[in-house]
Design an enzyme around this catalytic site. Structure first.
Site, PDB file in Angstrom:
ATOM      1  N   GLU A 468     -10.743   0.184   2.331  1.00 11.34           N
ATOM      2  CA  GLU A 468      -8.776   0.616   2.700  1.00 11.34           C
ATOM      3  C   GLU A 468      -7.913   0.110   3.668  1.00 11.34           C
ATOM      4  O   GLU A 468      -6.870   0.605   2.639  1.00 11.34           O
ATOM      5  CB  GLU A 468      -9.125   2.356   3.612  1.00 11.34           C
ATOM      6  N   HIS A 474      -2.258  -3.866  -0.110  1.00 11.12           N
ATOM      7  CA  HIS A 474      -1.743  -3.626  -1.145  1.00 11.12           C
ATOM      8  C   HIS A 474       0.110  -3.315  -0.801  1.00 11.12           C
ATOM      9  O   HIS A 474       1.242  -3.527  -1.752  1.00 11.12           O
ATOM     10  CB  HIS A 474      -2.236  -2.855  -2.517  1.00 11.12           C
TER      11      HIS A 474
END
Length: 672
Positions: A468, A474
């Site tokens: 996660e 990102h």
């Protein structure tokens, strides 16, 4: 009534003012913000000037900014801290948002202007990101029905509204079924084999419910240890049946008809747009491009993985046979897999857990982000939280530059759906000379601290946190102009690359030694155990691959051949028979709680987990060959992450790696 959602947030970094928001604020806020957003669109449509990229496409990308933020706040709460009132509001709000979206995408005057800019794009000197924005905007309108006649536009809109309601209902049913079951036990004899730390967790769950003894629930931190350690086979069977029956009990929370309605509506939507199936519609915009290519990819992996999986199951069968079990069942798998792991590697989760204190694992993942990308994480107390257990961080880069606000929410609650996920409250974008930074959230369901010990993670939970956090990076590193191309706004079968890539570090001895320390003594996990973790990386890889392939094949079948779906149980068994390694139980079905494809965004896209494994195996191989903390390669990888959806993902990947990904990298990692 003063509504904080309609005002500029007077909070640090314009974060969500959770302490001021009440449930009754949401519906009026949505209604008002939809009106404001519609006015923004009307102004673009009525602009008397000839449409250009600058006066139409760019402002369209930034329209509805406040509506997006409020939507993110609301739907994130509906996942992480929901209640009956929020779920009721969700059923009212979802159709409003779907209708608003349809109104924009089917606005003929607006689309005529967009098409003019698109057709004349050669006259604009657009950079890569601008070109991508124009292409995606045009395609987005076409794929949302802009070219349909008026009657079909109305149909398309109504289908979209129905789908939004039914997907929400599916998730609410799964959550209700998860929360409604618990097993109350009064005798410790029924829990032989279960480690003391887990027993303490069960005692505390019972105490919270005002009961004596022990309570086991279907929440993962409660359910998985029981399935892994309980010698009481009947108890394992009972819990497995309870879990496998979610949405399959012919009660008010039954999801069987909902599945049929959802896939039928999706198929109708695809057909309206001229596609053979919903899978064809979805995959046109993915790296894979077609159901045929996906099925060929899944089939190739199936052929490679099946012999390994069958060999693994044979080993478990012989262990079970020694215990007098003639036919091993799926509810025996975790128990005997753990026995086999202990036998082969002298490893078990409970022995490792004291070395994986949550706070230390969090420090490790933060430290890795610093080493690779120069990021610093500073915990702060001045950002409002939606629950007291949430922690908040400022993420900074050199010269103290703010990169993101990060929320982390680690423990299960009644109002939180199962699983783990990354999401955002606000996207990154650049506007009026300012780089507006994202607000990112990581949500998990790890074991809570007890009165005797802090939160200690299984090794699988360690990899979950890294997974996660890969998604979070990102978002954190996003550096694009437009919010709809920022962070994780990439092709869906590319989105799992950063998450699965980061998991690789959990198996690297050099890195493990930096944080795998006993929570009481501070002793580093012995070298022998560290190497066993590394060596056990592929343990049960054949079985896990078959399981993932089963999910991917079933998803593709639902969305490419919906006409074949009659009885849900029969369909599931038929479509997954090539991947099933245990006898099917007539009382259970997986589809009715398959939230990824019926509630989340993975419909016709579940294959992307395996697809992205090819990418992540190939990417990490590049690091392995040159040093797992190699600064030059990390700098190139940072560019890939920060670019979001501004370029074609294969182009981004090749710029990072120098070549297309090779499936051999995955096969070598998994089965060598």
């Amino acid at each position: 009534m003063k509504n904080p959602l309609l005002e500029n947030f007077q909070t640090p970094y314009q974060t969500a003012p959770f302490h001021e928001i009440k449930e009754e604020h949401f519906l009026p806020a949505f209604q008002e913000l939809i009106k404001i957003s519609e006015k923004e669109i009307d102004d673009l449509v009525e602009n008397p000037l000839d449409p250009t990229f600058a006066n139409l496409i760019e402002p369209l990308a930034f329209s509805g900014e406040k509506l997006d933020v409020v939507s993110n706040i609301f739907f994130n709460l509906n996942s992480a801290e929901t209640n009956d009132e929020i779920q009721k509001i969700a059923q009212e709000v979802s159709p409003l948002l779907t209708e608003f979206s349809a109104k924009i995408s089917q606005n003929e005057k607006l689309f005529t202007k967009i098409k003019k800019v698109f057709d004349e794009k050669e006259k604009y000197e657009l950079n890569d990101e601008q070109q991508m924005l124009l292409d995606e905007t045009y395609k987005g309108f076409v794929r949302s029905g802009a070219l349909l006649n008026n009657a079909d536009k109305e149909k398309f809109k109504n289908i979209s509204i129905e789908l939004s309601k039914k997907s929400l209902q599916f998730g609410q049913n799964v959550l209700a079924e998860t929360n409604n079951y618990f097993k109350h036990l009064t005798s410790e004899k029924e829990l032989i084999g279960i480690p003391e730390a887990i027993l303490q967790q069960y005692r505390e769950e019972a105490k919270e419910r005002g009961l004596e003894g022990f309570v086991v629930t279907l929440q993962y931190p409660s359910y998985i240890p029981l399935m892994t350690y309980a010698e009481n086979r009947e108890l394992r069977k009972e819990l497995a049946l309870a879990s496998g029956k979610k949405g399959f009990q012919n009660n008010e929370f039954d999801n069987q008809n909902l599945i049929k309605e959802i896939i039928s509506l999706r198929q109708e939507k695809a057909k309206l747009l001229g596609y053979k199936s919903f899978a064809d519609y979805v995959l046109e915009e993915r790296m894979a491009k077609s159901p045929e290519k996906v099925n060929a990819f899944l089939s190739e992996l199936l052929q490679k993985a099946k012999p390994f999986a069958e060999k693994e199951i044979a080993e478990l069968k012989s262990l079970a046979k020694a215990d007098g079990i003639d036919e091993i069942q799926s509810y025996d798998h975790a128990f005997y897999a753990e026995k086999l792991r202990k036998q082969k590697f002298d490893l078990n989760d409970e022995e490792l857990k004291p070395y994986f204190q949550l706070e230390k694992v969090e420090e490790a993942v933060f430290g890795l982000a610093k080493k690779l990308f120069g990021l610093e994480f500073v915990e702060v107390q001045n950002i409002q939280k939606y629950h007291p257990e949430v922690k908040t961080y400022l993420v900074k880069e050199q010269q103290d530059e703010l990169k993101a606000v990060l929320y982390v929410d680690y423990f299960p609650r009644k109002g939180k759906r199962a699983g783990a996920w990354m999401t955002s409250f606000k996207n990154q974008f650049k506007k009026n000379g300012e780089n507006s930074r994202p607000h990112i959230s990581v949500v998990c369901n790890f074991s809570k601290p007890t009165s005797d010990a802090p939160s200690l993670l299984t090794f699988q939970e360690v990899t979950t946190l890294f997974h996660e956090f890969g998604h979070a990076l990102h978002g954190i590193l996003a550096d694009t102009t437009y919010p709809n191309l920022s962070g994780t706004s990439v092709k869906w079968d590319f989105v799992e690359l950063p998450s699965q890539f980061l998991e690789n570090y959990c198996y690297e001895p050099e890195f493990l030694k930096t944080f795998a320390k006993h929570y009481q003594t501070g002793a580093i996990l012995p070298d022998e155990k560290i190497h066993k973790i590394s060596d056990s990386k592929n343990f049960m890889e054949g079985y896990q691959t078959m399981r993932q392939l089963g999910f991917g094949i079933l998803d593709m079948a639902y969305h490419s051949q919906p006409e074949k779906v009659g009885d849900i149980k029969t369909f599931e068994v038929d479509e997954t028979k090539a991947t099933n390694l245990y006898p099917s139980n007539p009382e259970t079905v997986m589809s009715t709680s398959f939230s990824h494809i019926f509630q989340g965004g993975y419909s016709a896209g579940y294959y992307s987990y395996k697809w992205a494994e090819v990418l992540d195996a190939d990417a990490f191989q590049y690091f392995k060959e040159n040093g797992i903390f190699n600064p030059e390669i990390a700098a190139k990888y940072k560019i890939l992450l920060s670019s979001g959806g501004t370029k074609d993902p294969m182009e981004l990947y090749k710029a990072f790696r120098g070549s297309e990904p090779k499936v051999e990298s995955l096969l070598k990692r998994a089965f060598s």
